[in-house]
Design an enzyme around this catalytic site. Structure first.
Site, PDB file in Angstrom:
ATOM      1  N   ASP A   1      34.709  34.830  50.571  1.00 42.81           N
ATOM      2  CA  ASP A   1      35.271  36.041  51.176  1.00 42.81           C
ATOM      3  C   ASP A   1      36.267  36.818  50.317  1.00 42.81           C
ATOM      4  OD1 ASP A   1      37.346  34.262  51.235  1.00 42.81           O
ATOM      5  OD2 ASP A   1      37.335  33.985  53.409  1.00 42.81           O
ATOM      6  N   GLY A   2      36.715  36.216  49.212  1.00 42.15           N
ATOM      7  CA  GLY A   2      37.679  36.939  48.374  1.00 42.15           C
ATOM      8  C   GLY A   2      39.124  36.785  48.829  1.00 42.15           C
TER       9      GLY A   2
ATOM     10  N   ARG B   1      49.834  37.119  40.351  1.00 35.99           N
ATOM     11  CA  ARG B   1      49.969  36.307  39.137  1.00 35.99           C
ATOM     12  C   ARG B   1      50.210  37.225  37.949  1.00 35.99           C
ATOM     13  NH1 ARG B   1      44.951  32.175  39.006  1.00 35.99           N
ATOM     14  NH2 ARG B   1      43.586  33.968  38.698  1.00 35.99           N
TER      15      ARG B   1
ATOM     16  N   GLY C   1      33.171  34.959  37.519  1.00 32.75           N
ATOM     17  CA  GLY C   1      33.961  36.196  37.631  1.00 32.75           C
ATOM     18  C   GLY C   1      35.092  36.097  38.642  1.00 32.75           C
TER      19      GLY C   1
ATOM     20  N   ASP D   1      44.798  29.041  36.920  1.00 34.74           N
ATOM     21  CA  ASP D   1      44.056  28.679  38.127  1.00 34.74           C
ATOM     22  C   ASP D   1      44.553  27.382  38.757  1.00 34.74           C
ATOM     23  OD1 ASP D   1      42.630  30.943  38.100  1.00 34.74           O
ATOM     24  OD2 ASP D   1      40.653  30.018  38.041  1.00 34.74           O
TER      25      ASP D   1
ATOM     26  N   GLY E   1      36.291  36.325  41.747  1.00 34.75           N
ATOM     27  CA  GLY E   1      35.737  36.452  43.095  1.00 34.75           C
ATOM     28  C   GLY E   1      36.810  36.669  44.138  1.00 34.75           C
TER      29      GLY E   1
ATOM     30  N   ARG F   1      39.401  33.967  29.823  1.00 33.22           N
ATOM     31  CA  ARG F   1      39.094  32.529  29.815  1.00 33.22           C
ATOM     32  C   ARG F   1      37.990  32.224  28.808  1.00 33.22           C
ATOM     33  NH1 ARG F   1      39.925  31.893  35.616  1.00 33.22           N
ATOM     34  NH2 ARG F   1      41.286  33.633  36.131  1.00 33.22           N
TER      35      ARG F   1
ATOM     36  N   ASP G   1      35.740  28.051  32.960  1.00 31.51           N
ATOM     37  CA  ASP G   1      36.261  29.315  33.500  1.00 31.51           C
ATOM     38  C   ASP G   1      37.727  29.175  33.885  1.00 31.51           C
ATOM     39  OD1 ASP G   1      34.924  27.584  35.509  1.00 31.51           O
ATOM     40  OD2 ASP G   1      35.819  28.968  36.938  1.00 31.51           O
ATOM     41  N   ASN G   2      38.262  27.972  33.800  1.00 35.28           N
ATOM     42  CA  ASN G   2      39.672  27.767  34.115  1.00 35.28           C
ATOM     43  C   ASN G   2      40.477  27.407  32.879  1.00 35.28           C
ATOM     44  OD1 ASN G   2      39.156  28.313  36.786  1.00 35.28           O
ATOM     45  ND2 ASN G   2      38.958  26.175  37.389  1.00 35.28           N
TER      46      ASN G   2
HETATM   47  P1  AMP Z   1      37.979  28.226  41.009  1.00 30.75           P
HETATM   48  O1  AMP Z   1      37.556  26.965  41.662  1.00 30.75           O
HETATM   49  O2  AMP Z   1      39.230  28.818  41.559  1.00 30.75           O
HETATM   50  O3  AMP Z   1      38.023  28.146  39.537  1.00 30.75           O
HETATM   51  O4  AMP Z   1      36.856  29.305  41.351  1.00 30.75           O
HETATM   52  C1  AMP Z   1      35.532  29.255  40.858  1.00 30.75           C
HETATM   53  C2  AMP Z   1      34.820  30.541  41.151  1.00 30.75           C
HETATM   54  O5  AMP Z   1      34.704  30.734  42.554  1.00 30.75           O
HETATM   55  C3  AMP Z   1      35.520  31.787  40.619  1.00 30.75           C
HETATM   56  O6  AMP Z   1      34.544  32.709  40.232  1.00 30.75           O
HETATM   57  C4  AMP Z   1      36.279  32.263  41.817  1.00 30.75           C
HETATM   58  O7  AMP Z   1      36.568  33.628  41.754  1.00 30.75           O
HETATM   59  C5  AMP Z   1      35.305  31.951  42.951  1.00 30.75           C
HETATM   60  N1  AMP Z   1      35.984  31.769  44.227  1.00 30.75           N
HETATM   61  C6  AMP Z   1      36.736  30.723  44.628  1.00 30.75           C
HETATM   62  N2  AMP Z   1      37.217  30.919  45.871  1.00 30.75           N
HETATM   63  C7  AMP Z   1      36.769  32.123  46.280  1.00 30.75           C
HETATM   64  C8  AMP Z   1      36.922  32.892  47.465  1.00 30.75           C
HETATM   65  N3  AMP Z   1      37.646  32.468  48.492  1.00 30.75           N
HETATM   66  N4  AMP Z   1      36.303  34.081  47.509  1.00 30.75           N
HETATM   67  C9  AMP Z   1      35.569  34.532  46.490  1.00 30.75           C
HETATM   68  N5  AMP Z   1      35.385  33.862  45.348  1.00 30.75           N
HETATM   69  C10 AMP Z   1      35.976  32.667  45.240  1.00 30.75           C
HETATM   70 MG    MG Z   2      38.816  29.651  38.452  1.00 32.62          MG
END
Ligand code: AMP
Ligand code: MG
Length: 537
Positions: A145-146, A203, A110, A290, A112, A210, A280-281
């Site tokens: 942390d989001g 963005r 999701g 992403d 995040g 996805r 998911d990407n």
């Molecule tokens: P990604 O590697 O960007 O594809 O992220 C994989 C998952 O980790 C996704 O669900 C992102 O929303 C979550 N995620 C990555 N970095 C963070 C962050 N700093 N805070 C919260 N969720 C994250």
């Molecule tokens: Mg991602």
């Protein structure tokens, strides 16, 4: 009657939030990390950042949306795109999806660290979803942390806009802001966390759905939600397919296979390595999505990956991308199987991916080499031998193809052009010196290439134009992005702005911009951020 707002202003944006108004919502309103059941999204508000500052924005993207430069430079723009204030008509949310990460089912992931603001429908009738990346926690943040840091936000902003101008399908970036708050990151997961400046990119894409959105509902046996999501996707993003039924779902999957084949071909054309091709990407509309630990090929190497997390397995290395896309499409096929229930038809579509990729790849190589049409008997081998030589010679991919286009090979004097070619090679190789066997192999290849090109009746200029239209001179070299980041971290955005501008016209030689065409300097070879990146951002 609603007020009439001047054109070009934020208030004149027309919102039509089809995603939240069509699909089932999470009934719980809080941002605690948790499993979210039977919902496509959770309503979430971005955190306010009163200390936010504008770093850069895309004039082209703003224009698409109908925003004037004056509006983009206003305080209000910073308030909106830092998430500090929402415009009337915005309905913010985080979407729920799952995914396969590095080959394993990861369950719910999701948004995040992304919060969607809503969908603008432009004057041209184009739907644009706006999404803030780094706006605070959501139910999908798990133990993170989001937030996002400036370095990764600069990389996403610059690269997604550069990809657009390279004509590679991609999500876009409207704005890049610093939040004024600091974020703690352990960049290399080695127990050395540092405080870094926080940032937010807005963005933009028709949709951010996805493969993983579909996978999640199938993994939970929620075929009704899967169907709602598929129907929504087809209705809004594949409307030409008509009213969904089994046949239409299948046609849709075929189209996703074709779009994905085109996407990967374009990555291979420009030397882009995504770095984290988890399901998911993977965008359902075939866009690059992403931007994390991506990288640009410097020396041509199919095994190269910029992602340190992937250094062992090299699952997402440059040359693996076509195969991984196929694997990801197979996961999507499994996910939508309940809607189609026809294994042979899905397998046929997957075979179509392979076939359309093969055709698109060889057409792409044909045009990169300035040939008029693919000749199976000669070119298959010509391409293979070239790639082997490029790898063995540690040749800068971008400069090689660009410079090859500058050589005049129409003269009958092959020896003169051979000398020029060999001279060019030594300029664009990362080796101190090539051995004589490799040099000979390049000579042989070049003479075959000249011979092959003689079948082309066009004047030299025609060949050069064709080649320069597909072989960019300016790409976001890893070290250039890093230089821009380091300056921006010191509050100096000049280089970032200059790079952003140069990359808007990547196929045209620009006076005074030679600095951006240079091959990787030695200092960047093993420097963090230049050739080694991690997912932590
Ligand atoms: P990604 O590697 O960007 O594809 O992220 C994989 C998952 O980790 C996704 O669900 C992102 O929303 C979550 N995620 C990555 N970095 C963070 C962050 N700093 N805070 C919260 N969720 C994250
Ligand atoms: Mg991602």
């Amino acid at each position: 009657m609603s007020a009439v707002h001047p054109l070009g202003t934020l208030d004149a944006l027309q919102f039509d939030n089809s995603f939240v108004n069509t699909l089932p919502a999470d009934q719980i309103i809080d941002t605690n990390s948790r499993p979210v059941d039977k919902a496509c999204f959770s309503p979430v508000e971005p955190l306010p950042f009163p200390g936010a500052k504008l770093v850069a924005y895309s004039r082209e993207m703003a224009q698409e949306l109908g925003l004037s430069p004056l509006e983009c430079e206003s305080e209000r723009f910073v308030k909106i795109f830092s998430g500090t204030e929402l415009l009337p008509g915005m309905q913010s949310y985080a979407s729920c999806y799952g995914g396969h990460q590095f080959g394993n089912w990861a369950g719910q992931l999701g948004d995040g660290r992304a919060i969607n603001l809503g969908e603008v429908v432009s004057k041209k009738g184009q739907r644009w979803a706006l999404q803030l990346k780094g706006s605070g926690p959501t139910p999908y943040s798990r133990n993170a942390d989001g937030f996002a840091v400036l370095r990764s936000s600069v990389r996403e902003f610059l690269c997604s806009e550069a990809m657009y101008h390279l004509r590679v399908p991609t999500t876009r970036a409207l704005s890049l802001l610093t939040t004024g708050a600091e974020v703690e990151r352990d960049m290399f997961y080695n127990g050395n966390p540092q405080m870094e400046p926080g940032a937010i990119v807005c963005r933009v894409a028709p949709t951010f759905i996805r493969f993983g959105n579909f996978e999640l509902f199938t993994s939970r046996n929620q075929t009704d939600i899967l169907r709602q999501l598929a129907d929504y996707t087809i209705r809004y993003f594949f409307p030409h397919l008509g009213k969904p039924d089994k046949e239409v779902y299948l046609q849709w999957f075929n189209e996703v296979c074709r779009l994905t084949a085109r996407l990967i071909t374009e990555w291979m054309r420009v030397g882009f390595v995504h770095g984290v091709m988890n399901t998911d990407n993977m965008s359902i509309i075939g866009q690059t999505i992403d931007y994390g630990p991506y990288g640009w090929l410097e020396d041509y190497d199919p095994y190269w990956t910029p992602n340190t997390t992937d250094a062992q397995g090299r699952r997402y290395a440059f040359g693996k991308q076509p195969e991984i896309a196929h694997w990801n499409l197979s996961r999507l096929a499994n996910a939508i199987y309940p809607l189609i229930e026809d294994v042979p038809a899905l397998e046929q579509a997957l075979a179509l991916y392979e076939e359309s990729y093969q055709i698109a790849w060889r057409d792409m190589m044909t045009s990169k080499l300035g040939l008029l049409a693919f000749d199976h008997d000669i070119d298959e081998l010509l391409f293979q031998d070239l790639m082997r030589n490029l790898k063995n010679g540690s040749i800068d991919m971008t400069l090689f193809f660009r410079n090859l286009g500058n050589l005049d090979i129409s003269t009958s004097n092959n020896h003169q052009s051979l000398d020029q070619f060999m001279h060019m090679l030594s300029d664009v190789s990362y080796l101190e010196k090539m051995d004589s066997q490799l040099e000979q192999s390049f000579r042989d290849w070049f003479l075959r290439y000249c011979e092959r090109s003689k079948q082309d009746p066009r004047p030299a200029d025609g060949r050069r134009k064709q080649m320069h239209a597909v072989n960019p001179l300016y790409v976001l070299r890893n070290y250039l992005a890093q230089e821009a980041i380091e300056a921006a971290e010191q509050g100096d955005n000049k280089l970032l702005h200059e790079l952003h501008e140069v990359l808007k016209d990547p196929y045209t030689e620009q006076q005074g911009k030679e600095r951006f065409t240079r091959k990787r300097p030695d200092w960047a070879l093993n420097k963090a951020g230049c050739s080694m990146l991690s997912c932590s951002s």
